[in-house]
Design a protein around this motif. Structure first.
Motif, PDB file in Angstrom:
ATOM      1  N   SER A 199       0.833  -1.207   0.000  1.00 38.25           N
ATOM      2  CA  SER A 199       0.000   0.000   0.000  1.00 38.25           C
ATOM      3  C   SER A 199       0.864   1.252   0.000  1.00 38.25           C
ATOM      4  O   SER A 199       0.612   2.209  -0.729  1.00 38.25           O
ATOM      5  N   HIS A 200       1.919   1.227   0.832  1.00 40.43           N
ATOM      6  CA  HIS A 200       2.803   2.389   0.921  1.00 40.43           C
ATOM      7  C   HIS A 200       3.563   2.602  -0.382  1.00 40.43           C
ATOM      8  O   HIS A 200       3.674   3.735  -0.881  1.00 40.43           O
ATOM      9  N   ARG A 202       1.268   3.836  -3.309  1.00 38.62           N
ATOM     10  CA  ARG A 202       0.640   5.147  -3.154  1.00 38.62           C
ATOM     11  C   ARG A 202       1.410   6.242  -3.886  1.00 38.62           C
ATOM     12  O   ARG A 202       0.825   7.073  -4.587  1.00 38.62           O
ATOM     13  N   SER A 203       2.721   6.254  -3.758  1.00 42.48           N
ATOM     14  CA  SER A 203       3.526   7.327  -4.348  1.00 42.48           C
ATOM     15  C   SER A 203       3.456   7.359  -5.877  1.00 42.48           C
ATOM     16  O   SER A 203       3.104   8.389  -6.459  1.00 42.48           O
ATOM     17  N   THR A 228      -0.167   8.139  -7.102  1.00 42.11           N
ATOM     18  CA  THR A 228      -0.520   9.550  -6.888  1.00 42.11           C
ATOM     19  C   THR A 228       0.101  10.417  -7.963  1.00 42.11           C
ATOM     20  O   THR A 228      -0.527  11.347  -8.492  1.00 42.11           O
ATOM     21  N   LYS A 234      -1.772   9.812 -11.292  1.00 38.59           N
ATOM     22  CA  LYS A 234      -3.069  10.478 -11.250  1.00 38.59           C
ATOM     23  C   LYS A 234      -2.911  11.988 -11.413  1.00 38.59           C
ATOM     24  O   LYS A 234      -3.660  12.637 -12.160  1.00 38.59           O
TER      25      LYS A 234
END
Length: 359
Positions: free
Chosen positions: A133-134, A137-138, A141, A144
């Motif tokens: 998950s960690h 995420r980067s 993000t 996106k």
């Protein structure tokens, strides 16, 4: 007679300096250490207890001994310790603080139980989800953000800006792809479902290609290649060996800033295996961490650690699946050398089948 020997659970009693005051027979059997070796010795040195994050337990002294903990006991935690034979065992540890009549801390009495396989797998699964998950995420993000920006302001962006954003999206997509590939590799390694596409290969051109590819992606990395004469072929999956070698070379950029990187290829003295070593002149690895670097999710605090901390764990698994070995040699301040070996020559089954079947 030790009064604790009648207890079915392993019991370990420590004083305020974390030296072993008493231990029962069940604990000696569980830890694989004689009572004479344990009693009077610092538990930190003999057992090297570490938490789920790999950090030493009690590294900063005793945890706060609150009144609640004194009354109701120390909450259960999972700790990994080193047994007498050098193997690691995961334990569920509970206990109580010990105090004198004035309420001052005298130490702890601990109960040790082996972590059940299901519990260990659940903990490992939680760690995987947390790490993934960690790490996802980067880059997601970033993807996106840049795609939204391009969609909303396409007409106001010049060609250079568009190209830079697309290039960054491409890099972030590669990061996600690499993480997913690592997770699949772990799953296959741990379940025995890894399939190797082996064939007889020459290692020198493979090493030269890895070094060139890494240099193209990381301009600061310019490894020197040293190849001995008469290096035999190996029966291996070239893609997997390139994956192992790429990981080792890229790590020198993360932790050693690419200082004095050298890739060496040589045969063993008896010719039964080949040895590939990746050396750097960085800060090196502390002795206590030499084996931990191959555990899942381990990342050194030195250098510029990035990624999931799965690369070396997977690399060793891939090497061992080929019948080879991997280890690291290091002295703090004098760099380190990651080494792996592969069996050389044509396997017996291929010699029987004939050269037409070697592909």
């Amino acid at each position: 007679m030790n009064p604790f020997d009648d207890l079915p659970d392993a019991v370990l009693v420590l004083d305020q300096d974390r030296r072993v005051e008493e231990v029962n027979a069940a604990a000696c059997a569980l830890l694989g250490v004689d009572r004479s070796r344990l009693v009077g010795s610092p538990a930190d040195e003999v057992l090297d207890p570490r938490g789920r994050d790999g950090a030493p337990v009690w590294a900063n002294g005793w945890p706060a001994a609150t009144r609640l903990a004194s009354v109701h006991g120390i909450p259960e935690q999972t700790v990994q310790v080193c047994r007498g034979d050098g193997s690691q065992v995961r334990l569920a540890v509970t206990g109580r603080y010990r105090r004198d009549e004035q309420g001052r801390l005298r130490g702890v009495a601990l109960v040790l139980r082996p972590v059940r396989r299901r519990d260990a797998e659940a903990a490992s699964g939680i760690e995987v989800v947390s790490t993934v998950s960690h790490e996802l995420r980067s880059p997601l993000t970033s993807v996106k953000g840049f795609t939204s920006l391009m969609l909303n302001r396409w007409d106001r962006l010049n060609d250079t800006q568009k190209r830079e954003m697309i290039e960054q999206v491409h890099i972030d997509a590669d990061r996600v792809t690499r993480l997913v590939t690592e997770l699949l590799d772990i799953s296959r390694l741990e379940t025995g479902r890894l399939k190797l596409r082996r064939r007889m290969i020459e290692l020198p051109p493979l090493i030269e290609k890895v070094v060139a590819d890494v240099h193209h992606l990381h301009q600061g990395l310019t490894p020197r290649v040293v190849i001995a004469e008469s290096v035999p072929e190996v029966y291996a999956d070239p893609d997997k060996i390139m994956q192992v070698l790429t990981n080792l070379v890229e790590n020198t950029g993360k932790y050693a800033d690419g200082q004095g990187v050298e890739v060496r290829l040589s045969p063993s003295s008896d010719g039964s295996e080949v040895r590939i070593a990746v050396h750097d002149e960085g800060p090196g690895i502390p002795g206590d961490d030499l084996e931990r670097v191959f555990t899942k999710f381990y990342r050194s605090g030195e250098g510029r650690p990035t990624g999931s901390g799965l690369g070396l764990y997977i690399a060793r698994g891939l090497v061992e699946s080929h019948g080879g070995r991997m280890w690291v040699e290091s002295e703090p301040g004098q760099g380190c050398t990651f080494v792996f070996t592969l069996p050389s020559g044509v396997p017996e089954e291929l010699e029987v089948e004939g050269p037409d079947d070697r592909e």
